[in-house]
Motif scaffolding. Structure first.
Motif, PDB file in Angstrom:
ATOM      1  N   MET A 196      19.617  23.993  35.169  1.00 20.96           N
ATOM      2  CA  MET A 196      19.614  24.982  33.520  1.00 20.96           C
ATOM      3  C   MET A 196      19.973  26.079  33.973  1.00 20.96           C
ATOM      4  SD  MET A 196      16.557  25.301  31.314  1.00 20.96           S
ATOM      5  CE  MET A 196      17.089  25.787  28.920  1.00 20.96           C
ATOM      6  N   VAL A 197      20.849  26.980  33.704  1.00 24.60           N
ATOM      7  CA  VAL A 197      21.402  28.578  33.627  1.00 24.60           C
ATOM      8  C   VAL A 197      20.734  29.227  32.647  1.00 24.60           C
ATOM      9  CG1 VAL A 197      23.016  29.904  34.710  1.00 24.60           C
ATOM     10  CG2 VAL A 197      22.971  27.737  36.302  1.00 24.60           C
ATOM     11  N   ILE A 198      20.476  30.419  32.411  1.00 25.01           N
ATOM     12  CA  ILE A 198      20.034  31.376  31.421  1.00 25.01           C
ATOM     13  C   ILE A 198      20.693  32.765  31.943  1.00 25.01           C
ATOM     14  CG2 ILE A 198      18.792  32.848  30.220  1.00 25.01           C
ATOM     15  CD1 ILE A 198      16.941  29.731  30.617  1.00 25.01           C
ATOM     16  N   HIS A 199      21.911  33.319  31.432  1.00 23.62           N
ATOM     17  CA  HIS A 199      22.623  34.338  31.694  1.00 23.62           C
ATOM     18  C   HIS A 199      22.275  35.498  30.591  1.00 23.62           C
ATOM     19  CE1 HIS A 199      26.094  36.364  33.858  1.00 23.62           C
ATOM     20  NE2 HIS A 199      24.975  37.126  32.777  1.00 23.62           N
ATOM     21  N   ASN A 200      21.431  36.469  30.189  1.00 26.21           N
ATOM     22  CA  ASN A 200      21.118  37.544  29.717  1.00 26.21           C
ATOM     23  C   ASN A 200      21.296  39.024  29.928  1.00 26.21           C
ATOM     24  OD1 ASN A 200      21.095  38.470  27.430  1.00 26.21           O
ATOM     25  ND2 ASN A 200      21.062  36.770  25.861  1.00 26.21           N
ATOM     26  N   LYS A 201      20.295  39.687  29.739  1.00 25.68           N
ATOM     27  CA  LYS A 201      19.615  41.482  30.084  1.00 25.68           C
ATOM     28  C   LYS A 201      18.704  41.049  29.755  1.00 25.68           C
ATOM     29  CE  LYS A 201      23.769  44.232  29.230  1.00 25.68           C
ATOM     30  NZ  LYS A 201      24.455  44.816  28.634  1.00 25.68           N
ATOM     31  N   VAL A 202      17.393  41.760  30.482  1.00 23.60           N
ATOM     32  CA  VAL A 202      16.204  42.266  30.700  1.00 23.60           C
ATOM     33  C   VAL A 202      15.883  43.249  28.869  1.00 23.60           C
ATOM     34  CG1 VAL A 202      13.975  42.599  31.720  1.00 23.60           C
ATOM     35  CG2 VAL A 202      15.540  40.807  32.882  1.00 23.60           C
ATOM     36  N   PHE A 203      15.247  42.747  28.271  1.00 24.31           N
ATOM     37  CA  PHE A 203      15.217  43.455  27.336  1.00 24.31           C
ATOM     38  C   PHE A 203      14.254  44.096  27.778  1.00 24.31           C
ATOM     39  CE2 PHE A 203      12.008  40.155  26.071  1.00 24.31           C
ATOM     40  CZ  PHE A 203      11.584  40.414  24.988  1.00 24.31           C
ATOM     41  N   GLY A 204      12.779  43.819  28.265  1.00 27.34           N
ATOM     42  CA  GLY A 204      11.383  44.254  27.992  1.00 27.34           C
ATOM     43  C   GLY A 204      10.145  44.047  29.203  1.00 27.34           C
ATOM     44  N   VAL A 205       9.945  44.931  30.270  1.00 28.24           N
ATOM     45  CA  VAL A 205       8.992  44.213  31.753  1.00 28.24           C
ATOM     46  C   VAL A 205       8.145  44.801  30.919  1.00 28.24           C
ATOM     47  CG1 VAL A 205       8.796  45.112  33.781  1.00 28.24           C
ATOM     48  CG2 VAL A 205      11.391  45.361  32.603  1.00 28.24           C
ATOM     49  N   TYR A 206       7.140  44.359  30.772  1.00 33.13           N
ATOM     50  CA  TYR A 206       5.363  43.830  31.042  1.00 33.13           C
ATOM     51  C   TYR A 206       4.749  44.075  31.587  1.00 33.13           C
ATOM     52  CZ  TYR A 206       7.331  43.994  26.455  1.00 33.13           C
ATOM     53  OH  TYR A 206       8.196  44.360  25.103  1.00 33.13           O
ATOM     54  N   GLY A 207       3.349  44.777  31.937  1.00 36.86           N
ATOM     55  CA  GLY A 207       2.590  44.806  32.867  1.00 36.86           C
ATOM     56  C   GLY A 207       1.360  43.037  33.179  1.00 36.86           C
ATOM     57  N   PRO A 208       0.463  43.435  33.658  1.00 32.73           N
ATOM     58  CA  PRO A 208      -0.528  42.345  34.429  1.00 32.73           C
ATOM     59  C   PRO A 208      -1.409  41.798  33.082  1.00 32.73           C
ATOM     60  CG  PRO A 208      -0.982  43.998  34.841  1.00 32.73           C
ATOM     61  CD  PRO A 208       0.159  44.787  34.260  1.00 32.73           C
ATOM     62  N   ASN A 209      -1.621  40.610  32.949  1.00 35.53           N
ATOM     63  CA  ASN A 209      -2.925  40.100  32.018  1.00 35.53           C
ATOM     64  C   ASN A 209      -2.182  40.619  30.775  1.00 35.53           C
ATOM     65  OD1 ASN A 209      -4.325  39.366  34.336  1.00 35.53           O
ATOM     66  ND2 ASN A 209      -5.204  42.309  34.651  1.00 35.53           N
ATOM     67  N   VAL A 210      -1.057  40.646  30.300  1.00 38.31           N
ATOM     68  CA  VAL A 210      -1.084  40.030  28.742  1.00 38.31           C
ATOM     69  C   VAL A 210      -1.262  38.940  27.750  1.00 38.31           C
ATOM     70  CG1 VAL A 210       0.842  40.558  27.204  1.00 38.31           C
ATOM     71  CG2 VAL A 210       1.438  41.354  29.142  1.00 38.31           C
ATOM     72  N   ALA A 211      -2.577  39.097  27.189  1.00 30.42           N
ATOM     73  CA  ALA A 211      -2.770  37.990  27.017  1.00 30.42           C
ATOM     74  C   ALA A 211      -2.410  36.732  25.600  1.00 30.42           C
ATOM     75  CB  ALA A 211      -4.730  37.996  25.714  1.00 30.42           C
TER      76      ALA A 211
END
Length: 166
Positions: free
Chosen positions: A1-16
């Motif tokens: 399975m290959v997924i090809h797209n853009k990163v829309f968001g980068v989030y920090g640690p411990n996202v609950a």
């Protein structure tokens, strides 16, 4: 399975998980209700950003603090096609697999890419290519039985296909 797209968001640690789909914002446990509540407490531009890509990146312990299946479902119903994180809380990890929501762990992923980068991710090999920066890294390869569940669209779909195949 290959997924090809853009990163829309980068989030920090411990996202609950409660921050991903907060019970404060969920008005109905439907695809539309969960999607509407998704990430409201963390990123007010979340749904707007999804127009520019559908790969989400996060640091350690993504989806911690709750066993609710709401969190991966809210992301899936919002249009997120893949979450790459340094690590996932175990219950989020298993819930994501069980509903057929693609995830992959990769150390230092937040250093490897940024918002807007185009990625090509081969889940069966664990290869993550940053097409924008012309770099490559390796994530954790899921065992075949988990990859089979995820690519079947979830545990129920996998079981249904197995019972219909007999």
């Amino acid at each position: 399975m290959v997924i090809h797209n853009k990163v829309f968001g980068v989030y920090g640690p411990n996202v609950a998980a409660e921050q991903i789909a907060s019970s404060t914002h969920v008005t109905a446990v439907t695809p539309e209700g969960l999607a509407a509540a998704c990430m409201k407490d963390i990123d007010s531009q979340f749904h707007e950003k999804l127009k520019d890509g559908n790969i989400m990146v996060a640091a350690q312990n993504f989806g911690c603090n709750s066993s609710r299946e709401w969190a991966p479902r809210a992301l899936k119903f919002s249009g997120v096609n893949l979450v790459i994180a340094d690590s996932f809380a175990r219950i989020f990890f298993r819930n994501a697999i069980n509903i057929g929501f693609p995830i992959i762990e990769c150390d230092n992923i937040c250093d490897f890419c940024k918002e807007g980068d185009e990625l090509e991710v081969d889940l069966s090999k664990g290869i993550i290519k940053n097409v924008t920066q012309k770099t490559e890294t390796k994530g954790t390869v899921l065992p075949d039985f988990l990859l089979d569940i995820m690519t079947a669209g979830g545990l129920l779909n996998k079981l249904k296909a197995e019972t219909e195949g007999k």
